[in-house]
Enzyme design. Sequence first.
Site, PDB file in Angstrom:
ATOM      1  N   CYS A 186      -1.973   8.711   3.049  1.00  0.00           N
ATOM      2  CA  CYS A 186      -1.757   8.312   1.650  1.00  0.00           C
ATOM      3  C   CYS A 186      -2.966   8.646   0.795  1.00  0.00           C
ATOM      4  O   CYS A 186      -2.853   8.726  -0.419  1.00  0.00           O
ATOM      5  CB  CYS A 186      -1.537   6.810   1.548  1.00  0.00           C
ATOM      6  SG  CYS A 186      -0.174   6.244   2.504  1.00  0.00           S
ATOM      7  N   GLU A 219       0.894  -1.166   0.000  1.00  0.00           N
ATOM      8  CA  GLU A 219       0.000   0.000   0.000  1.00  0.00           C
ATOM      9  C   GLU A 219       0.926   1.208   0.000  1.00  0.00           C
ATOM     10  O   GLU A 219       1.543   1.527   1.012  1.00  0.00           O
ATOM     11  CB  GLU A 219      -0.903  -0.077   1.238  1.00  0.00           C
ATOM     12  CG  GLU A 219      -2.116   0.802   1.138  1.00  0.00           C
ATOM     13  CD  GLU A 219      -1.915   2.108   1.847  1.00  0.00           C
ATOM     14  OE1 GLU A 219      -1.508   3.070   1.152  1.00  0.00           O
ATOM     15  OE2 GLU A 219      -2.142   2.174   3.063  1.00  0.00           O
TER      16      GLU A 219
END
Length: 502
Positions: free
Chosen positions: A303, A269
């Site tokens: 993120c 990720e």
Amino acid sequence: MGAINQDIDYHKKALSSLKDPSLLIHDAFIGGQWVATDKKFDVYEPSTGMVLGQVADCDLPDFQKAIQSAYDAQIKFFASTTGTSRGALLRKWHDLIIANSDDIGTILCLENGKTLAEAKGEVIYAASFISWFAEEATRSYGVTIPSSVPHTTLMTIREPVGVCGIITPWNFPAAMITRKIGPALAAGCSVVIKPPSETPYTCLALTKLAVQAGLPAATIQVCPTKNRQAATEIATNPLVKKISFTGSTAVGKMLANLATGTLKKVSLELGGNAPFIVFDDADIDLAVEGAMFCKFRCSGQTCVCANRIYVQRGAAKAFVAKLVQRVSALKMGAGLNSDTTQGPLVNKSAVDKVREHVSDAVAKGAKIEVGGKAPDSPGFFFEPTVLSGATPDMIVSNDETFGPLAPVFEFDTEEDAIRLANNTEFGLAGYFYSRDVSRVMRVAQRMQVGMVGVNTGKISAAEAPFGGVKESGYGKEGSLYGLAEYQNIKSITIGNLDAGSQ
Ligand code: SIN
């Protein structure tokens, strides 16, 4: 935005107010024991830049011991538990996290800098992954498959992959751990965690509660370190069968390369560069609300943060005015202060990066609507900033700022918006606001991202598949897909079932 109200001793006072001071742990957790290594590293409190404490700095032999111990423990763990019993252990762990959420929230707030409200919110969010996977542990189904061979039964079962190496970032010191080890333990795996060196304390506190909940101690190994060389053992040791990493794309690629040597399963990720599009048919107040949440949560250090805000020309003036009004009301300060709405960034280089993005944009013609500089105060602060007149040649258009900077770009048509949004190698999250249902479906399908938020800036939840496409990585966390990332499917063929039937 106001001056920063700081008491440089405040972290000492906060730590002495913990209801359970034993949750503040400075040791590694290896082979079911708390281990005080000879070497230590400093952990900083980002709102003052002062040292919060010193934590065990693991070396290569510590990682090797942890991996071997996790390997031995995993075999026993899976053999002696069922999905139901693992689910029950996870449920107990969840309840302990909730019962201790004030203390864990305080520790998290101190080491990460986010506001206490956000820190406690993160602890609840982190616990939701444990309860989600406590349930999923009991729903790990195989299938039976009609065989093409007479008198043959074909079926599948799911098995744990084995030892999992878990490497997590500092921006979510609790949730990124539980989103990975919840499904790993539910599947019957064991884990070796390298927590972030900026924020190891939250992970260590969670580990103590996991053991208290009854999870076999050696199924969770925690090796804090600043030694990158030692940590790469997780990606190369043949006993580790899977690695799950959240962090930068550069480090993700390096780990994926290392893991190839022993063909480990890998979930990544990685970085994002999320577009946030406001069409002129959008509810502007709703869009501003969404931008505030998804841009300024964790001071812009997620993120999935909006990195590029694209507003259709007709709506741009109103959107910028309302956004500036909301951003001007934010109050920077230490996370534990009750009036703080924006904490510091994680360290000095994070502040330098925001400064660089702002000055590059201004040099290329952007206008600072509010904010724009780092205050002259201790700690790692940068003013929440809105820029108008952003253009694609600016660094901020191509590089994830990871800070409280909202650059507003203008566009004319839906086609332009999609082209601009997709013009990046990243593909984690994307957001847009529109009241036109046909446009909603069209744009959601055309955005090249793993997660789309439509008329909302909140897309993260235990039940929602989390993960990206393109260079934002692969693999899904949370949701009904998360467990399978920690499992192998085995097929079992039983042939000649008619033998001996005469
Ligand atoms: C992240 O920044 O990687 C996680 C954000 C989230 O879970 O919402």
